[in-house]
Each structure stands twice: as structure tokens, then as C-alpha cells.
Design a protein around this motif. Structure first.
Motif, short mmCIF file in Angstrom:
data_model
loop_
_atom_site.label_atom_id
_atom_site.label_comp_id
_atom_site.label_asym_id
_atom_site.label_seq_id
_atom_site.Cartn_x
_atom_site.Cartn_y
_atom_site.Cartn_z
N PHE A 6 -25.71 -29.30 67.36
CA PHE A 6 -26.24 -28.28 68.27
C PHE A 6 -25.08 -27.74 69.10
CE2 PHE A 6 -29.84 -30.96 67.17
CZ PHE A 6 -30.77 -29.99 66.80
N HIS A 7 -25.22 -26.52 69.57
CA HIS A 7 -24.12 -25.86 70.29
C HIS A 7 -24.67 -25.08 71.48
CE1 HIS A 7 -25.40 -22.17 68.23
NE2 HIS A 7 -25.53 -22.93 67.17
N ASP A 8 -23.77 -24.59 72.31
CA ASP A 8 -24.14 -23.92 73.55
C ASP A 8 -24.85 -22.58 73.35
OD1 ASP A 8 -23.05 -26.02 74.96
OD2 ASP A 8 -21.13 -25.02 75.30
N LEU A 9 -24.65 -21.95 72.21
CA LEU A 9 -25.24 -20.63 71.98
C LEU A 9 -26.63 -20.68 71.35
CD1 LEU A 9 -22.22 -18.45 70.79
CD2 LEU A 9 -23.23 -18.64 73.05
N ILE A 10 -27.18 -21.86 71.20
CA ILE A 10 -28.50 -21.98 70.57
C ILE A 10 -29.54 -21.07 71.23
CG2 ILE A 10 -30.47 -23.57 70.34
CD1 ILE A 10 -28.52 -25.62 69.29
N PRO A 11 -29.66 -21.01 72.55
CA PRO A 11 -30.68 -20.12 73.12
C PRO A 11 -30.49 -18.66 72.71
CG PRO A 11 -29.87 -21.62 74.79
CD PRO A 11 -28.98 -21.79 73.59
N VAL A 12 -29.25 -18.21 72.67
CA VAL A 12 -28.96 -16.83 72.29
C VAL A 12 -29.28 -16.60 70.81
CG1 VAL A 12 -27.11 -15.10 72.06
CG2 VAL A 12 -27.17 -16.62 74.05
N VAL A 13 -28.86 -17.51 69.96
CA VAL A 13 -29.07 -17.37 68.51
C VAL A 13 -30.56 -17.44 68.18
CG1 VAL A 13 -28.65 -18.43 66.26
CG2 VAL A 13 -26.79 -18.23 67.91
N TYR A 14 -31.27 -18.41 68.73
CA TYR A 14 -32.69 -18.55 68.45
C TYR A 14 -33.48 -17.35 68.99
CZ TYR A 14 -32.09 -23.46 66.96
OH TYR A 14 -31.73 -24.60 66.31
N ALA A 15 -33.14 -16.89 70.19
CA ALA A 15 -33.81 -15.71 70.76
C ALA A 15 -33.57 -14.49 69.87
CB ALA A 15 -33.32 -15.44 72.18
N GLY B 81 -29.43 -5.30 62.67
CA GLY B 81 -29.50 -6.70 63.09
C GLY B 81 -28.15 -7.38 63.07
N SER B 82 -27.36 -7.12 62.03
CA SER B 82 -26.01 -7.70 61.94
C SER B 82 -25.15 -7.27 63.12
CB SER B 82 -25.34 -7.29 60.63
OG SER B 82 -25.99 -7.85 59.54
N VAL B 83 -25.19 -5.99 63.43
CA VAL B 83 -24.38 -5.46 64.54
C VAL B 83 -24.86 -6.04 65.87
CG1 VAL B 83 -23.75 -3.36 65.81
CG2 VAL B 83 -23.71 -3.36 63.30
N LEU B 84 -26.18 -6.05 66.08
CA LEU B 84 -26.71 -6.60 67.33
C LEU B 84 -26.39 -8.09 67.49
CD1 LEU B 84 -30.19 -4.88 67.69
CD2 LEU B 84 -28.15 -4.52 69.10
N PHE B 85 -26.47 -8.85 66.39
CA PHE B 85 -26.14 -10.26 66.44
C PHE B 85 -24.67 -10.44 66.81
CE2 PHE B 85 -24.81 -14.32 64.58
CZ PHE B 85 -25.75 -15.17 65.14
N PHE B 86 -23.80 -9.66 66.19
CA PHE B 86 -22.37 -9.71 66.48
C PHE B 86 -22.11 -9.43 67.96
CE2 PHE B 86 -18.32 -7.39 66.86
CZ PHE B 86 -17.44 -8.34 66.39
N VAL B 87 -22.69 -8.36 68.48
CA VAL B 87 -22.47 -7.98 69.87
C VAL B 87 -23.05 -9.02 70.82
CG1 VAL B 87 -23.07 -6.26 71.64
CG2 VAL B 87 -22.31 -5.50 69.37
N THR B 88 -24.27 -9.43 70.57
CA THR B 88 -24.96 -10.38 71.45
C THR B 88 -24.25 -11.73 71.51
OG1 THR B 88 -27.07 -9.33 70.93
CG2 THR B 88 -27.17 -11.52 71.90
N THR B 89 -23.95 -12.29 70.35
CA THR B 89 -23.34 -13.62 70.34
C THR B 89 -21.91 -13.59 70.88
OG1 THR B 89 -22.76 -13.38 68.00
CG2 THR B 89 -24.80 -14.57 68.53
N ALA C 218 -21.98 -13.43 74.58
CA ALA C 218 -22.29 -14.76 75.10
C ALA C 218 -21.07 -15.68 75.04
CB ALA C 218 -23.47 -15.36 74.33
N VAL C 219 -20.33 -15.62 73.93
CA VAL C 219 -19.10 -16.43 73.82
C VAL C 219 -18.12 -16.03 74.91
CG1 VAL C 219 -17.05 -16.82 72.39
CG2 VAL C 219 -19.33 -16.96 71.37
N TRP C 220 -17.92 -14.74 75.09
CA TRP C 220 -16.98 -14.24 76.10
C TRP C 220 -17.39 -14.70 77.50
CZ3 TRP C 220 -17.94 -9.91 79.59
CH2 TRP C 220 -16.82 -9.55 80.33
N LEU C 221 -18.69 -14.63 77.78
CA LEU C 221 -19.16 -14.98 79.12
C LEU C 221 -19.20 -16.48 79.41
CD1 LEU C 221 -22.11 -12.45 79.50
CD2 LEU C 221 -20.00 -12.52 80.87
N THR C 222 -19.43 -17.30 78.38
CA THR C 222 -19.72 -18.71 78.64
C THR C 222 -18.71 -19.72 78.11
OG1 THR C 222 -21.07 -18.97 76.63
CG2 THR C 222 -22.21 -18.21 78.62
N ALA D 1 -13.44 -12.11 66.48
CA ALA D 1 -14.70 -12.33 65.78
C ALA D 1 -14.88 -11.44 64.55
CB ALA D 1 -15.87 -12.11 66.74
N ILE D 2 -14.00 -10.48 64.35
CA ILE D 2 -14.17 -9.53 63.22
C ILE D 2 -14.26 -10.23 61.86
CG2 ILE D 2 -13.04 -7.67 61.93
CD1 ILE D 2 -12.23 -6.50 64.69
N PRO D 3 -13.43 -11.22 61.56
CA PRO D 3 -13.59 -11.89 60.25
C PRO D 3 -14.97 -12.53 60.07
CG PRO D 3 -11.48 -12.46 61.22
CD PRO D 3 -12.25 -11.72 62.28
#
Length: 172
Positions: free
Chosen positions: A65-74, A100-108, A111-115, A133-135
Motif C-alpha cells: 500500500f502507498h500514500d496515494l491510495i486515496p487519490v488513485v481509488y477516488a 481519463g489517462s490525462v486526468l489520472f496523470f495530472v491528478t496523481t 498529489a506526488v508534488w504536493l505530498t 513522470a512523462i515516461p
């Protein structure tokens, strides 16, 4: 017909779990595809949301489990809701996959940048976070498009050849 789609949902969960556990390129998974597909084809909202979330919980239990689970699951729940708008259209499934791919990229990555503490909380750090994160995004969008094509294409064939023919046989 409903039981047939439940069977498909169960198969999706197992396939998603296996695809995350087996070796694969980073972020090349069917989880967005499974979320969109669940929303598009499973009428019971609990089942539609539960299938991809269950796949994540089971595979995260193996992977960690990882810190971004709430973001990924949401996001996955949001993708299920997007899937409700697809209405069996292959064209819409493609469009929602790209969005969806673009929104997931931006959202996650936000979250990585902020947390994460890995990047400075300024424009330079944000830029570096997204650049690094581009690759992962390349793998993510490729996996999303391939798996969405497989899932929606397969269901289109099943609807035309299996589910519809079963209904015809039952009404005759």
C-alpha cells in the motif's frame, strides 16, 4: 444476461489483479480500462465501483500500500462514473480513455508534488515532477488504450454473438 455480465466483472477483477502482480512495464495496467468498462456495462453501481476497487485492494495487498491510495481509488470511482456515459460506444470509450489517462496523470502527479517531499513546492518543482513522470504517462496511456480496446471490443463481440443470441433463443 445479468449473470453473464457479473461473470465478466469477476473475470475482470482477476485479470486486473494478475496484470498488476505479473511483471509489466511501469503503469501499463488495465485498471482505468476496468473502471470505465465496469461503469459502462455493470448496471449495479455497487458492483461497478466494487470490481475495480476490489482489484486494487487485492493487488495492493501483494504489491504494498502507498500514500496515494486515496487519490488513485477516488480516481477509479470517477472513471466508473465516466464509464456510465460511454453507453456501449467504442468511440466514446476511446475518448474517455484518453481523457481519463490525462486526468489520472495530472491528478496523481499533483498529489506526488504536493505530498511526497521529493519536489520543491514551487513552479520549478511542479515542472520537474511532471517532467519526471512523462515516461510513466507513455506507458499508462498505451496500457489504457490497449486494455480498453480489448475489453470494449470483446464485450461488443460478446454482446453481438453470445448475449444477444442467448436472449433470442430464450424468446423463441
Amino acid at each position: 444476461m445479468f449473470q453473464s455480465r457479473i461473470s465478466v466483472a469477476i473475470i475482470m477483477v482477476f485479470a486486473a489483479v494478475i496484470s498488476r502482480i505479473l511483471p509489466h512495464p511501469p503503469n501499463f495496467t488495465p485498471l482505468l480500462a476496468v473502471s470505465l468498462f465496469s461503469g459502462a456495462y455493470l448496471n449495479d453501481r455497487r458492483l461497478a465501483i466494487g470490481a475495480p476497487i476490489l482489484a486494487m485492494i487485492i493487488s495492493d495487498a501483494f504489491l504494498g500500500f502507498h500514500d496515494l491510495i486515496p487519490v488513485v481509488y477516488a480516481f477509479m470511482i470517477l472513471a466508473v462514473l465516466f464509464g456510465k456515459k460511454i453507453q456501449g460506444s467504442l468511440t466514446r470509450s476511446f475518448g474517455f480513455t484518453v481523457v481519463g489517462s490525462v486526468l489520472f496523470f495530472v491528478t496523481t502527479n499533483l498529489a506526488v508534488w504536493l505530498t511526497s517531499g521529493m519536489y520543491s513546492l514551487d513552479l520549478s518543482g511542479l515542472s520537474l515532477c511532471f517532467t519526471m513522470a512523462i515516461p510513466f504517462f507513455q506507458n499508462s496511456i498505451a496500457g489504457d488504450l490497449i486494455y480498453t480496446g480489448i475489453l470494449f471490443g470483446s464485450m461488443s463481440v460478446l454482446d453481438a454473438k453470445v448475449f444477444v443470441s442467448k436472449e433470442k433463443k430464450q424468446t423463441i
